[in-house]
Every structure is written in C-alpha cells, then in structure tokens.
Design a protein around this motif. Sequence first.
Motif, PDB file in Angstrom:
ATOM      1  N   ILE A   1       3.423  -1.798  -9.106  1.00 51.80           N
ATOM      2  CA  ILE A   1       2.006  -1.767  -9.468  1.00 51.80           C
ATOM      3  C   ILE A   1       1.561  -0.338  -9.757  1.00 51.80           C
ATOM      4  CG2 ILE A   1      -0.342  -2.183  -8.621  1.00 51.80           C
ATOM      5  CD1 ILE A   1       0.822  -4.520  -6.993  1.00 51.80           C
ATOM      6  N   ASN A   2       2.010   0.584  -8.924  1.00 50.98           N
ATOM      7  CA  ASN A   2       1.645   1.988  -9.099  1.00 50.98           C
ATOM      8  C   ASN A   2       2.165   2.544 -10.422  1.00 50.98           C
ATOM      9  OD1 ASN A   2       0.687   4.626  -8.349  1.00 50.98           O
ATOM     10  ND2 ASN A   2       2.781   5.160  -7.802  1.00 50.98           N
TER      11      ASN A   2
ATOM     12  N   THR B   1       0.824  -1.207   0.000  1.00 50.79           N
ATOM     13  CA  THR B   1       0.000   0.000   0.000  1.00 50.79           C
ATOM     14  C   THR B   1       0.858   1.257   0.000  1.00 50.79           C
ATOM     15  OG1 THR B   1      -1.716  -1.188   1.232  1.00 50.79           O
ATOM     16  CG2 THR B   1      -1.850   1.212   1.227  1.00 50.79           C
TER      17      THR B   1
ATOM     18  N   ARG C   1      -0.084   1.156 -13.409  1.00 48.74           N
ATOM     19  CA  ARG C   1      -1.555   1.204 -13.398  1.00 48.74           C
ATOM     20  C   ARG C   1      -2.130   2.202 -14.392  1.00 48.74           C
ATOM     21  NH1 ARG C   1      -3.709   5.418  -9.990  1.00 48.74           N
ATOM     22  NH2 ARG C   1      -2.034   6.609  -8.971  1.00 48.74           N
TER      23      ARG C   1
ATOM     24  N   GLY D   1       4.615  -2.909  -4.574  1.00 47.50           N
ATOM     25  CA  GLY D   1       3.619  -1.842  -4.529  1.00 47.50           C
ATOM     26  C   GLY D   1       3.966  -0.697  -5.469  1.00 47.50           C
TER      27      GLY D   1
ATOM     28  N   PHE E   1       2.345   1.657  -3.387  1.00 46.33           N
ATOM     29  CA  PHE E   1       1.328   2.039  -4.372  1.00 46.33           C
ATOM     30  C   PHE E   1       1.030   3.533  -4.294  1.00 46.33           C
ATOM     31  CE2 PHE E   1      -3.076   2.626  -5.757  1.00 46.33           C
ATOM     32  CZ  PHE E   1      -3.033   2.025  -7.010  1.00 46.33           C
TER      33      PHE E   1
END
Length: 396
Positions: free
Chosen positions: A354-355, A335, A358, A351, A338
């Motif tokens: 992924i950020n 988190t 996206r 994280g 992200f």
Amino acid sequence: METLSWGGVITRIFLQLSPVWIALIATFWISISNKRKLGLYGKLFDSTVGMIGFGIVMFWVFAALFSNVFGWLMPNEPQFFEVSMKHALPGEALPDGSGHYLLGGDKQARDVFSRMIYGSGIVIMIAPLATLMAFMVGITLGLPAGYFGGKLDTVLSFLANLILAFPVILLFYLLVTKEIVATGLPQYMAAVLFLFPLIFLTVLFNSRYYTDPGKRNPILIALWVIGGWIYLSFISQNGGDSAISILPAALDAFNPDPNILVVFVSVVFVNSPTVFRIVRGLTLDIKSRDYVAAGQTRGEGPWYIMLWEILPNVRGPLIVDFCLRIGYATILLGTLGFFGLGLETNSPDWGTTINLGRGLLRAYAHPVIVPAFALLSLVLGLNLLADGLREEAMKD
C-alpha cells in the motif's frame, strides 16, 4: 494475446484460486458433518455470522499455505517484473504471451495479484503466532497475579501499565528502528519472551501429573529437550552482527529472517500487557467461585487450580479476544509496513505494498486498492468470527 475483460479477469482469478475453494469446501463439509462432536468450534457452524467470518479467515489461511509452502496460486513470482508492464491495468497480457497481470502491475512492473496472494503468508505467519505467544505470556503472568494478589500483583500490574502508557505506534517505531535493532535489544527480548511457552507448558504438565512422576518426568524431559532446541534455534542468529549466537549452524534448524523476528517480537511485547490485564481480571472474578473452593478443599495445588479449574472456565472470553487481537495485530503489521518499519522495502506484505503505491493513487489506484481490500477482508473476517464465537459462548 488480448487484454482480458473484467469478466475474464474474475473468471481467471476464480480458476487460479481453485485449490483454495476445494480446501474450503472440504473444511466446511467435514466440520458441519461433525459439529456436534467439536465443542465450541462445532457450535460456530450454528451461527451464520460466525461461518461467514470463519470462511473469510480460512480463505486467507489456505491462500497463504498454498502460495508460500507449495508455490501454487501465483501466476508469477512476487518479485518478478516485466518493464513494459509498469502500471499495467488489470487483465493486461505479458508481451511474450505467457500470461496476464490479472490485477495489473505496480510502479516497479510487478504482478499485483501474485504479490497480494504471497503477502498473505507474512500476515498469517506473524499475526496468529505472535498473538498466541502474547497469550502465553499474559496467561502465565496474569493467572498468579489475580490468584495470589499482594506484592506480585502490584509489581506485575505496574509493569503492564507502564508498557501500556506508551503510544503503540511510538513503541513500535522505537523497537523496529535500525538503531535499536543494531543494539541487539529485539533478540534479547525474544530470549525472554520465547521462554514463556516452555514455562507455561512445564507448569501445565507438572500440575496435571504431579502425583504421577512416571508420566510427568518423561513428558517434561521431552518438552525441555525438543522445546529447548526449538527455543535456542529461534533466538540464535548465525552472523557476525548477531547479538545472540548460541547454536552452531548445523543444529540451528530455525533461522527466521531478522526483520520478521523484530516485528514478531514487537507484536508480542505490545499485546502481552493487555492479555495480562484481561486474564488477571477474569481470575479475580472467578477465584471466589465454589468449584475453586472445592479444589482447594481437595488439597489441589495453586497452579493446578489456576490452569485446570480457572483457565478452562474463562476460555470463552479468551478465545473471542484472541480472534479480535489477531485482527489488531494484522492492522499493526499493516501500519508498520505502511510506514516502512521493520520489514524490507520490497516486501510483498500488504502494508508495504500500500505504501509503495500511494504516491500515484489518483492515476493508478489498483496497486493500493487490492492489498487494502485484502487487509480489510481479513480483519473483517476475524471480527465476524469473534462475534460468532461470542454468540455461541454466551449460550453455554
């Protein structure tokens, strides 16, 4: 060099991870062969769910070890990029024919597979160690709070509830923002929190060998010399903007990355109050048992009773909670990454990865799906491992 088919991609990944498979097979073979001698850990191999969870967790542990320590498993360095491989699909070959991007490339033309494998090291380094530190804080404070009660219990419980009253994400956000970091608060928090392992071990050995100073004194001296040096090395940061700089550079053997230190301290601080409440509740329940009364009758000291009578008898629930809390810490790390908090923007942690991917999820899903699946699998493995340990602990 041609683009690999999905069959070729899977085969290459399997071969690339050969050291991990060998280490897993050796671990399972040795553990199963000696499971009757290994206590609760050995009993884990009587549980199918527990073995599956253990296998998944150890896969990532070995992947982190081999990639971060030995530099194996990764076809490319995590920050390596080839401009022509931007948003490359899985299996595409490098222009010079030196290899493939097995799971494709991200928007900065870096190898998604290599970054996923290397990023496991950040999670494996922070989540278990931070959780262990949180348990030492929670145990050191929770045992006397539950055992003695009174004003000590009231004060410590109030402080724990005060911390737990804050939303976790908001608390993380406050601790890892640049403005708070600039004040030196995370380093001061580290100076306090990192003392607890020393305090815990000091009380543990002192209570055990209190009647035998010949053994106790050398152990405590060695503990405080070696442990004190490690403690000072971790909290002391050499640099002009460092809030704490105690040791000279020649003696500062451990100089963790400031960003990782901030995240580590944040995870410990957030998890400690919950562990405190669990240990306090278990102590309140057990302190009236007959074996505790027997220890008091023998004239044993309070810390001996807490650490050598009460604590061993609550190890089952604590071990299960430890596994679950590592998964919780893993999610928190994801988190933070992200939302771009704590770690560097180009960090290969899952994280952050992924950020970064996206924004183009609909067009190029693989830079997001790969680290997301890695994060999901590790948390799933930890939950299955906790279920297996709980199942076996209940049989005792």
